[in-house]
Motif scaffolding. Structure first.
Motif, mmCIF file in Angstrom:
data_model
loop_
_atom_site.group_PDB
_atom_site.id
_atom_site.type_symbol
_atom_site.label_atom_id
_atom_site.label_comp_id
_atom_site.label_asym_id
_atom_site.label_seq_id
_atom_site.Cartn_x
_atom_site.Cartn_y
_atom_site.Cartn_z
ATOM 1 N N LYS A 1 -23.672 38.020 3.404
ATOM 2 C CA LYS A 1 -23.509 39.399 3.857
ATOM 3 C C LYS A 1 -22.410 39.558 4.913
ATOM 4 C CE LYS A 1 -27.830 39.816 5.058
ATOM 5 N NZ LYS A 1 -28.401 38.520 4.717
ATOM 6 N N ARG B 1 -35.098 51.272 4.310
ATOM 7 C CA ARG B 1 -34.674 51.383 2.912
ATOM 8 C C ARG B 1 -34.189 52.788 2.607
ATOM 9 N NH1 ARG B 1 -39.462 48.570 2.009
ATOM 10 N NH2 ARG B 1 -40.433 50.271 0.846
ATOM 11 N N VAL C 1 -25.387 50.783 -1.231
ATOM 12 C CA VAL C 1 -26.045 49.511 -0.954
ATOM 13 C C VAL C 1 -25.584 48.470 -1.968
ATOM 14 C CG1 VAL C 1 -28.248 48.281 -0.770
ATOM 15 C CG2 VAL C 1 -28.063 50.657 0.040
ATOM 16 N N VAL C 2 -25.032 47.389 -1.448
ATOM 17 C CA VAL C 2 -24.621 46.258 -2.270
ATOM 18 C C VAL C 2 -25.573 45.118 -1.948
ATOM 19 C CG1 VAL C 2 -22.784 44.628 -2.827
ATOM 20 C CG2 VAL C 2 -22.210 46.997 -2.208
ATOM 21 N N TYR C 3 -26.317 44.688 -2.942
ATOM 22 C CA TYR C 3 -27.239 43.572 -2.778
ATOM 23 C C TYR C 3 -26.553 42.296 -3.227
ATOM 24 C CZ TYR C 3 -31.293 40.531 -3.772
ATOM 25 O OH TYR C 3 -32.187 39.484 -3.843
ATOM 26 N N SER D 1 -27.099 38.738 -4.144
ATOM 27 C CA SER D 1 -28.237 37.907 -4.526
ATOM 28 C C SER D 1 -27.817 36.458 -4.725
ATOM 29 C CB SER D 1 -28.880 38.446 -5.802
ATOM 30 O OG SER D 1 -28.045 38.229 -6.915
ATOM 31 N N TYR E 1 -34.710 45.021 -2.441
ATOM 32 C CA TYR E 1 -33.257 45.175 -2.474
ATOM 33 C C TYR E 1 -32.812 45.799 -3.796
ATOM 34 C CZ TYR E 1 -31.889 42.825 1.825
ATOM 35 O OH TYR E 1 -31.677 42.529 3.136
ATOM 36 N N ARG E 2 -33.370 45.317 -4.887
ATOM 37 C CA ARG E 2 -32.977 45.844 -6.195
ATOM 38 C C ARG E 2 -33.358 47.322 -6.349
ATOM 39 N NH1 ARG E 2 -30.994 41.891 -9.465
ATOM 40 N NH2 ARG E 2 -31.369 39.789 -8.704
ATOM 41 N N ALA F 1 -30.497 49.154 -4.372
ATOM 42 C CA ALA F 1 -29.109 48.732 -4.565
ATOM 43 C C ALA F 1 -28.356 49.616 -5.545
ATOM 44 C CB ALA F 1 -29.068 47.291 -5.058
ATOM 45 N N ASP F 2 -27.139 49.975 -5.149
ATOM 46 C CA ASP F 2 -26.214 50.650 -6.048
ATOM 47 C C ASP F 2 -25.461 49.617 -6.872
ATOM 48 O OD1 ASP F 2 -26.399 53.538 -5.138
ATOM 49 O OD2 ASP F 2 -25.959 52.537 -3.239
ATOM 50 N N VAL G 1 -25.432 45.191 -7.596
ATOM 51 C CA VAL G 1 -26.014 43.870 -7.382
ATOM 52 C C VAL G 1 -24.953 42.845 -7.755
ATOM 53 C CG1 VAL G 1 -27.841 42.250 -8.033
ATOM 54 C CG2 VAL G 1 -28.346 44.704 -7.906
#
Length: 164
Positions: A5, A79, A88-90, A92, A131-132, A135-136, A138
């Protein structure tokens, strides 16, 4: 923890020409104490209260790349603020990949236990769906370089009209 991150966020901010803020560093700057010390003195609950206030403030800014602490998604208000106030970028990665990246890092209070790998699996089990959910985008950072991940995020943001 260990998904990239801060590292990827800094690179993305540089490419976008936007400021970069790491919420954990912001908490440390405001308190004058390290995250491990805050955990020692106030416990996780005390830290999460500080984190909630910082997230509320930072998500009200525009054109900012924000790297959050991994547990930020545990709080429903966090959230909601993240999901409604920005993109939001997750990032993973698998528990094995995260363990490899964090094994020697003493600045992660939740991993200062006998079996940090098992802890990472447990954290992922809880946090990944959260997160998912918000998220916009992933992006799997497990086997990618920082530059490759940053370019993918930037390309997706431009496709969606989220970046110039």
């Amino acid at each position: 923890m260990g998904a990239g991150k801060s590292t990827i966020g800094r690179q993305l901010a540089k490419e976008l020409g936007w400021p970069f803020v790491d919420s954990d560093h912001e908490i440390e700057a405001r308190t004058g104490a390290s995250i491990p010390l805050i955990f020692d003195v106030e416990g996780e609950a005390g830290f999460r209260l500080r984190e909630k206030k910082v997230i509320d403030e930072l998500t009200q800014r525009e054109r900012l790349v924000l790297a959050t602490g991994g547990g930020v998604v545990l709080d429903p208000e966090n959230r909601a603020h993240l999901a409604t106030r920005g993109t939001v970028v997750y990032l993973s990665a698998t528990a094995d990949q995260l363990f490899a990246r964090t094994a020697k890092d003493r600045n992660r209070p939740l991993l200062q236990i006998a079996d940090p790998r098992a802890k990472l699996e447990s954290l992922l089990e809880i946090r990944d769906p959260l997160y998912r959910e918000i998220a916009d985008l992933v992006v799997d950072t497990g086997k990618r370089s920082v530059r490759t991940a940053e370019r993918e995020i930037l390309a997706k943001m431009r496709e969606c009209g989220l970046a110039d």
